[in-house]
Scaffold this active site. Structure first.
Site, PDB file in Angstrom:
ATOM      1  N   LYS A 271       0.862  -1.179   0.000  1.00  0.00           N
ATOM      2  CA  LYS A 271       0.000   0.000   0.000  1.00  0.00           C
ATOM      3  C   LYS A 271       0.899   1.231   0.000  1.00  0.00           C
ATOM      4  O   LYS A 271       2.075   1.147   0.380  1.00  0.00           O
ATOM      5  CB  LYS A 271      -0.859  -0.015   1.274  1.00  0.00           C
ATOM      6  CG  LYS A 271      -2.166   0.722   1.144  1.00  0.00           C
ATOM      7  CD  LYS A 271      -3.286  -0.137   0.621  1.00  0.00           C
ATOM      8  CE  LYS A 271      -4.589   0.637   0.596  1.00  0.00           C
ATOM      9  NZ  LYS A 271      -5.734  -0.141   0.157  1.00  0.00           N
TER      10      LYS A 271
ATOM     11  N   GLY B 283     -18.270   8.661  -0.173  1.00  0.00           N
ATOM     12  CA  GLY B 283     -17.303   8.902  -1.244  1.00  0.00           C
ATOM     13  C   GLY B 283     -17.541   7.940  -2.399  1.00  0.00           C
ATOM     14  O   GLY B 283     -18.678   7.540  -2.673  1.00  0.00           O
TER      15      GLY B 283
ATOM     16  N   ASN C  70     -11.172   0.105   5.147  1.00  0.00           N
ATOM     17  CA  ASN C  70     -10.081  -0.811   5.493  1.00  0.00           C
ATOM     18  C   ASN C  70      -9.742  -0.681   6.970  1.00  0.00           C
ATOM     19  O   ASN C  70      -9.803   0.419   7.529  1.00  0.00           O
ATOM     20  CB  ASN C  70      -8.838  -0.466   4.660  1.00  0.00           C
ATOM     21  CG  ASN C  70      -8.863  -1.083   3.284  1.00  0.00           C
ATOM     22  OD1 ASN C  70      -9.073  -2.294   3.148  1.00  0.00           O
ATOM     23  ND2 ASN C  70      -8.672  -0.280   2.256  1.00  0.00           N
TER      24      ASN C  70
HETATM   25  N1  LIG Z   1     -12.148   2.618  -3.652  1.00  0.00           N
HETATM   26  C1  LIG Z   1     -12.065   1.310  -3.512  1.00  0.00           C
HETATM   27  O1  LIG Z   1     -12.237   0.566  -4.477  1.00  0.00           O
HETATM   28  C2  LIG Z   1     -11.772   0.708  -2.182  1.00  0.00           C
HETATM   29  C3  LIG Z   1     -11.896   1.426  -1.004  1.00  0.00           C
HETATM   30  N2  LIG Z   1     -11.679   0.820   0.205  1.00  0.00           N
HETATM   31  C4  LIG Z   1     -11.804   1.577   1.440  1.00  0.00           C
HETATM   32  O2  LIG Z   1     -13.132   2.109   1.556  1.00  0.00           O
HETATM   33  C5  LIG Z   1     -13.077   3.379   2.224  1.00  0.00           C
HETATM   34  C6  LIG Z   1     -13.692   4.441   1.308  1.00  0.00           C
HETATM   35  O3  LIG Z   1     -12.954   4.502   0.099  1.00  0.00           O
HETATM   36  P1  LIG Z   1     -13.371   5.489  -1.094  1.00  0.00           P
HETATM   37  O4  LIG Z   1     -14.853   5.588  -1.147  1.00  0.00           O
HETATM   38  O5  LIG Z   1     -12.609   5.048  -2.260  1.00  0.00           O
HETATM   39  O6  LIG Z   1     -12.768   6.855  -0.562  1.00  0.00           O
HETATM   40  P2  LIG Z   1     -13.238   8.349  -0.909  1.00  0.00           P
HETATM   41  O7  LIG Z   1     -12.099   9.237  -0.562  1.00  0.00           O
HETATM   42  O8  LIG Z   1     -13.825   8.435  -2.268  1.00  0.00           O
HETATM   43  O9  LIG Z   1     -14.452   8.588   0.131  1.00  0.00           O
HETATM   44  C7  LIG Z   1     -14.290   8.665   1.504  1.00  0.00           C
HETATM   45  C8  LIG Z   1     -15.444   9.521   2.038  1.00  0.00           C
HETATM   46  O10 LIG Z   1     -15.394   9.510   3.452  1.00  0.00           O
HETATM   47  C9  LIG Z   1     -15.629  10.834   3.910  1.00  0.00           C
HETATM   48  N3  LIG Z   1     -15.084  10.982   5.245  1.00  0.00           N
HETATM   49  C10 LIG Z   1     -13.800  11.210   5.626  1.00  0.00           C
HETATM   50  N4  LIG Z   1     -13.733  11.300   6.968  1.00  0.00           N
HETATM   51  C11 LIG Z   1     -14.989  11.110   7.437  1.00  0.00           C
HETATM   52  C12 LIG Z   1     -15.559  11.077   8.734  1.00  0.00           C
HETATM   53  N5  LIG Z   1     -14.822  11.272   9.827  1.00  0.00           N
HETATM   54  N6  LIG Z   1     -16.896  10.856   8.856  1.00  0.00           N
HETATM   55  C13 LIG Z   1     -17.671  10.672   7.745  1.00  0.00           C
HETATM   56  N7  LIG Z   1     -17.175  10.703   6.491  1.00  0.00           N
HETATM   57  C14 LIG Z   1     -15.861  10.912   6.346  1.00  0.00           C
HETATM   58  C15 LIG Z   1     -14.973  11.709   2.861  1.00  0.00           C
HETATM   59  O11 LIG Z   1     -15.479  13.050   2.909  1.00  0.00           O
HETATM   60  C16 LIG Z   1     -15.363  10.978   1.575  1.00  0.00           C
HETATM   61  O12 LIG Z   1     -16.604  11.414   1.087  1.00  0.00           O
HETATM   62  C17 LIG Z   1     -11.586   3.611   2.556  1.00  0.00           C
HETATM   63  O13 LIG Z   1     -11.322   3.134   3.853  1.00  0.00           O
HETATM   64  C18 LIG Z   1     -10.853   2.760   1.516  1.00  0.00           C
HETATM   65  O14 LIG Z   1      -9.565   2.391   1.950  1.00  0.00           O
HETATM   66  C19 LIG Z   1     -11.382  -0.521   0.285  1.00  0.00           C
HETATM   67  C20 LIG Z   1     -11.265  -1.272  -0.841  1.00  0.00           C
HETATM   68  C21 LIG Z   1     -11.368  -0.714  -2.172  1.00  0.00           C
HETATM   69  O1  LIG Z   2      -8.611  -0.697  -5.380  1.00  0.00           O
HETATM   70  C1  LIG Z   2      -7.413  -0.768  -5.719  1.00  0.00           C
HETATM   71  O2  LIG Z   2      -6.890  -0.034  -6.583  1.00  0.00           O
HETATM   72  C2  LIG Z   2      -6.492  -1.781  -5.110  1.00  0.00           C
HETATM   73  C3  LIG Z   2      -7.082  -2.503  -3.967  1.00  0.00           C
HETATM   74  C4  LIG Z   2      -6.901  -1.799  -2.673  1.00  0.00           C
HETATM   75  O3  LIG Z   2      -6.052  -0.976  -2.490  1.00  0.00           O
HETATM   76  C5  LIG Z   2      -7.784  -2.152  -1.576  1.00  0.00           C
HETATM   77  O4  LIG Z   2      -8.557  -3.093  -1.731  1.00  0.00           O
HETATM   78  O5  LIG Z   2      -7.720  -1.500  -0.522  1.00  0.00           O
END
Ligand SMILES: NC(=O)C1=CN([C@@H]2O[C@H](COP(=O)(O)OP(=O)(O)OC[C@H]3O[C@@H](n4cnc5c(N)ncnc54)[C@H](O)[C@@H]3O)[C@@H](O)[C@H]2O)C=CC1
Ligand SMILES: O=C(O)CCC(=O)C(=O)O
Length: 381
Positions: free
Chosen positions: A91, A193, A277
């Site tokens: 990561k 998000g 995560n």
């Molecule tokens: N994008 C993906 O395909 C994957 C994402 N994840 C995990 O899922 C989670 C979300 O990822 P994404 O949607 O891609 O990220 P993102 O950055 O698009 O969205 C995260 C959202 O959480 C909000 N946020 C931040 N702090 C907050 C709080 N204290 N309370 C409420 N909302 C808050 C942000 O304003 C944003 O809207 C992360 O933990 C990421 O590591 C896991 C596997 C794959």
């Molecule tokens: O979504 C990706 O690009 C890789 C996978 C990953 O980082 C995750 O599953 O947290």
């Protein structure tokens, strides 16, 4: 009381090798010209080269960033094993504000550091980064996944991630309530998000009631408008309130560490299933949830959809195949629930045991010598 701050400060006092424990490699990337300060962590490459997204966040300290990337990369080792992909755990984190500090040059500089690892690390989006950011990195390295189809990638990996969360919720609903229906239940979603918004929309369309929270007002307003269009039930709640609402399922889709001493006490739900995560600040919080009668879906089983998609890029992008593989999340989670019940252990223990056994089995398989693993001097011939 344990929380992210206390754990991070414990890391602060340690020797660097104590901090990185059994991670194979940790790379500090520093480029003053572009302001890039990043850390790449490679946890384990038993199954293949390390793979994991790159998160951008204004971390309070380098220790906080290091702590996050070490936990995230270890989680990827388990996620890869559970999803049965031929990659290892890695990561990256970029220290910076995604709303202010991004530039094409910064992502190119990051790409150069990724390239310097010579194929040991593949990366793409995570919290705070988007597929477009990595189009710049792609100019410096081929070890980039999840960019748009027009750049030869498989597109936004949050689409299968969100779909996997929905499969996870269905398996959980079946286990807790005897029906996998999404309808007729209420869900408390933290974070709207890339993943959270897609999960929320599917739930709204299925006729569920939602409580939602996000620090981004724009994200909230967008979803509330959609809910009104559909005529679905939605209530916006404050940052801390999301833990204590009277919902059926808590769906964390933002930060890690949100299941801790403080929040377990507040939760009134019957299950926790989300994309974030490292939801548990420590493994014993899985036991605390269980003691409260809350079924916990291990995060790395549920949120593997994105990984499944980007790992599948090995075979050229194919959305149908990715969707088929993502469906396996439903059965994997059911297996974990059944094993936990049979062995009288937590769902976290059941999932970890399964992954550790698979890693041990593959280590034995990888001990078979092949020409591709030849000693370095033979490249001279
Ligand atoms: N994008 C993906 O395909 C994957 C994402 N994840 C995990 O899922 C989670 C979300 O990822 P994404 O949607 O891609 O990220 P993102 O950055 O698009 O969205 C995260 C959202 O959480 C909000 N946020 C931040 N702090 C907050 C709080 N204290 N309370 C409420 N909302 C808050 C942000 O304003 C944003 O809207 C992360 O933990 C990421 O590591 C896991 C596997 C794959
Ligand atoms: O979504 C990706 O690009 C890789 C996978 C990953 O980082 C995750 O599953 O947290």
């Amino acid at each position: 009381m344990t929380n992210l701050k206390t754990l991070t400060s414990e890391v602060g006092g340690m020797d660097m090798f104590d901090k990185i424990q059994n991670h194979q490699q940790v790379v500090f990337c520093n480029d003053p010209d572009t302001g890039l300060k990043a850390i790449i962590a490679i946890h384990n490459t038993t199954l293949g080269p390390a793979l994991g997204g790159c998160r951008m966040q204004p971390y309070q300290s380098v220790d906080a960033a290091l702590f996050d990337v070490l936990r995230l990369s270890k989680g990827m080792t388990y996620k890869c094993a559970a999803a049965d992909v031929d990659f290892g755990g890695g990561k990256a984190v970029i220290i910076g504000d995604p709303n202010k500090d991004k530039s094409p040059e910064l992502f190119r500089a990051f790409g150069q550091f990724v390239e310097s690892l010579n194929g040991r690390f593949y990366t793409g989006t995570d919290m705070g980064t988007s597929p477009e950011d990595f189009v710049h990195s792609l100019k410096e390295t081929n070890c980039i996944v999840g960019v748009d189809e027009v750049y030869g990638g498989s597109g936004d990996s949050s689409v299968p991630t969100a779909q996997g969360v929905i499969y996870g919720i269905e398996a959980t609903n079946l286990t807790v309530w005897g029906s996998k229906n999404l309808y007729g239940k209420s869900y408390a979603i933290q974070g709207l998000g890339k993943v959270g918004a897609k999960v929320a929309e599917q739930l709204l369309h299925a006729g569920a009631d939602l409580y939602v929270s996000d620090i981004n007002e724009f994200a909230i307003n967008q979803l509330v408008t959609k809910a009104k269009e559909i005529g679905a039930g939605i209530k916006v709640v404050g940052g801390d309130e999301i833990y204590s609402v009277e919902a059926d399922v808590f769906v964390p889709c933002a930060l890690g560490g949100i299941i801790n001493d403080h929040t377990v006490e507040q939760l009134k739900v019957k299950a926790v299933v989300g994309s974030a995560n490292n939801q548990l600040i420590e493994n014993h919080h899985g036991a605390m949830l269980q003691a409260k009668g809350i079924l916990y879906a291990p995060d790395y089983i549920v949120n593997a959809g994105g990984l499944i998609q980007v790992a599948d890029e090995l075979y050229e992008p194919n959305k149908e195949r990715v969707l088929r593989k993502t469906k396996a999340i439903y059965n994997s989670l059911m297996d974990v629930y059944k094993e936990a019940e049979k062995m009288n252990i937590t769902t976290v223990e059941a999932a970890n045991n399964f992954c550790e056994q698979r890693l041990a089995d593959r280590t034995r398989r990888n001990s078979f010598f092949t020409h591709s693993k030849r000693p370095k001097w033979s490249v001279r011939v």
